[in-house]
Design an enzyme around this catalytic site. Structure first.
Site, PDB file in Angstrom:
ATOM      1  N   GLU A  79      13.204 -24.682   2.751  1.00 19.50           N
ATOM      2  CA  GLU A  79      12.423 -25.516   3.654  1.00 19.50           C
ATOM      3  C   GLU A  79      12.918 -25.403   5.090  1.00 19.50           C
ATOM      4  O   GLU A  79      14.124 -25.487   5.351  1.00 19.50           O
ATOM      5  CB  GLU A  79      12.498 -26.984   3.217  1.00 19.50           C
ATOM      6  CG  GLU A  79      11.661 -27.932   4.069  1.00 19.50           C
ATOM      7  CD  GLU A  79      11.803 -29.373   3.623  1.00 19.50           C
ATOM      8  OE1 GLU A  79      10.846 -30.136   3.815  1.00 19.50           O
ATOM      9  OE2 GLU A  79      12.870 -29.743   3.094  1.00 19.50           O
TER      10      GLU A  79
ATOM     11  N   GLU B  43       5.724 -37.032   0.653  1.00 16.73           N
ATOM     12  CA  GLU B  43       7.025 -37.354   1.237  1.00 16.73           C
ATOM     13  C   GLU B  43       6.829 -38.157   2.524  1.00 16.73           C
ATOM     14  O   GLU B  43       7.017 -37.655   3.629  1.00 16.73           O
ATOM     15  CB  GLU B  43       7.841 -36.083   1.499  1.00 16.73           C
ATOM     16  CG  GLU B  43       9.305 -36.404   1.753  1.00 16.73           C
ATOM     17  CD  GLU B  43      10.139 -35.180   2.076  1.00 16.73           C
ATOM     18  OE1 GLU B  43      11.292 -35.124   1.633  1.00 16.73           O
ATOM     19  OE2 GLU B  43       9.645 -34.281   2.791  1.00 16.73           O
TER      20      GLU B  43
END
Length: 265
Positions: free
Chosen positions: A143, A240
């Site tokens: 990420e 998220e």
């Protein structure tokens, strides 16, 4: 149709962590993700997952000493043995929980050494993690994180993660494309999704700039979700975000895709 997974680290903050599995299932989610499971007994976690008929889409490998500011070990020369131990622990949890993806955090940039040295360490460690994960059918995801929420993180741009995937050349190493981070750092989300689509293994979403439910702010999420549907995305989209109030009360944004939270991709 996109499949959405509740993020149990950020969603349902009014509840204890283990109670959040039950809450997500009551709200119709079939997938969940979270940062770290290691403070909890594997068997207890398995009971919550299986008892609620949930799929664990993603969690992170141990990041080092989080409370002291460490944000991953993979790009830290001299920590290789510790890194390998943490991957062993992560794979034990992954296998027990039947998870799809493991996010291996790179760590922070060390300005006292060259970027090249850190990158060499990072590539070797990701290669190791990928080789270990392959035997249990687990995908390693990488990420890029924005510099506002995590200053100094080793990866900040989606193209950096793509370059690492290309250099490692393992089928089970893919991009964790967080739309919130990508918008803050780069924007042009639709083009980036299309360009990098073949390397994406997991997606996360939140409003920008507040990081709440993806029904406000500067990103047109209905357009992006429809685009992912047209592109044939078959992975999870992790929710998220920090809910504005109660997570359950804030799920109206999911109504157009309500069927998507009730089925695994």
């Amino acid at each position: 149709m996109p499949a959405f997974a509740a993020n149990l680290t950020m969603n349902y903050p009014e509840l204890e962590f283990l109670e959040r599995f039950d809450a997500a299932a009551r709200d119709g989610f079939r997938g969940v993700e979270f940062l770290f499971p290691y403070a909890f007994d594997r068997q207890e976690l398995c009971a919550r997952v299986r008892g609620n008929d949930l799929h664990v889409a993603l969690f992170n490998a141990p990041p080092g000493d989080w409370d002291r500011g460490e944000r991953g070990l993979a790009a830290l020369p001299g920590r290789e043995e510790e890194f390998r131990r943490t991957i062993g622990t992560a794979l034990e949890y992954s296998q027990a929980l039947g998870s799809s993806c493991l996010h291996v955090m790179a760590g922070l940039r060390d300005t006292e050494m060259s970027h090249e040295k850190q990158m060499e360490t990072y590539l070797r460690n990701i290669e190791y993690a990928a080789s270990q994960a392959q035997s249990i059918g687990l995908t390693i995801v990488l990420e890029a994180i924005n510099t506002r929420n995590m200053p100094g993180y080793f990866l900040n741009y989606q193209e950096e993660t793509k370059a690492v995937c290309d250099l490692v050349r393992a089928d089970n190493v893919r991009i964790q494309f967080d739309l919130y981070h990508a918008q803050i750092m780069q924007g042009d989300l639709a083009v980036r999704l299309e360009t990098l689509f073949g390397s994406i293994g997991h997606i996360q979403a939140a409003s920008v700039p507040e990081r709440h439910e993806p029904d406000e702010g500067e990103v047109n999420y209905p357009y992006l979700f429809a685009l992912l549907d047209r592109l044939g995305y078959r992975g999870w989209i992790g929710c998220e975000y920090n809910p504005r109030a109660s997570t359950s009360e804030g799920l109206d944004w999911l109504r157009p895709w309500r069927g998507a939270i009730a089925e695994a991709p």
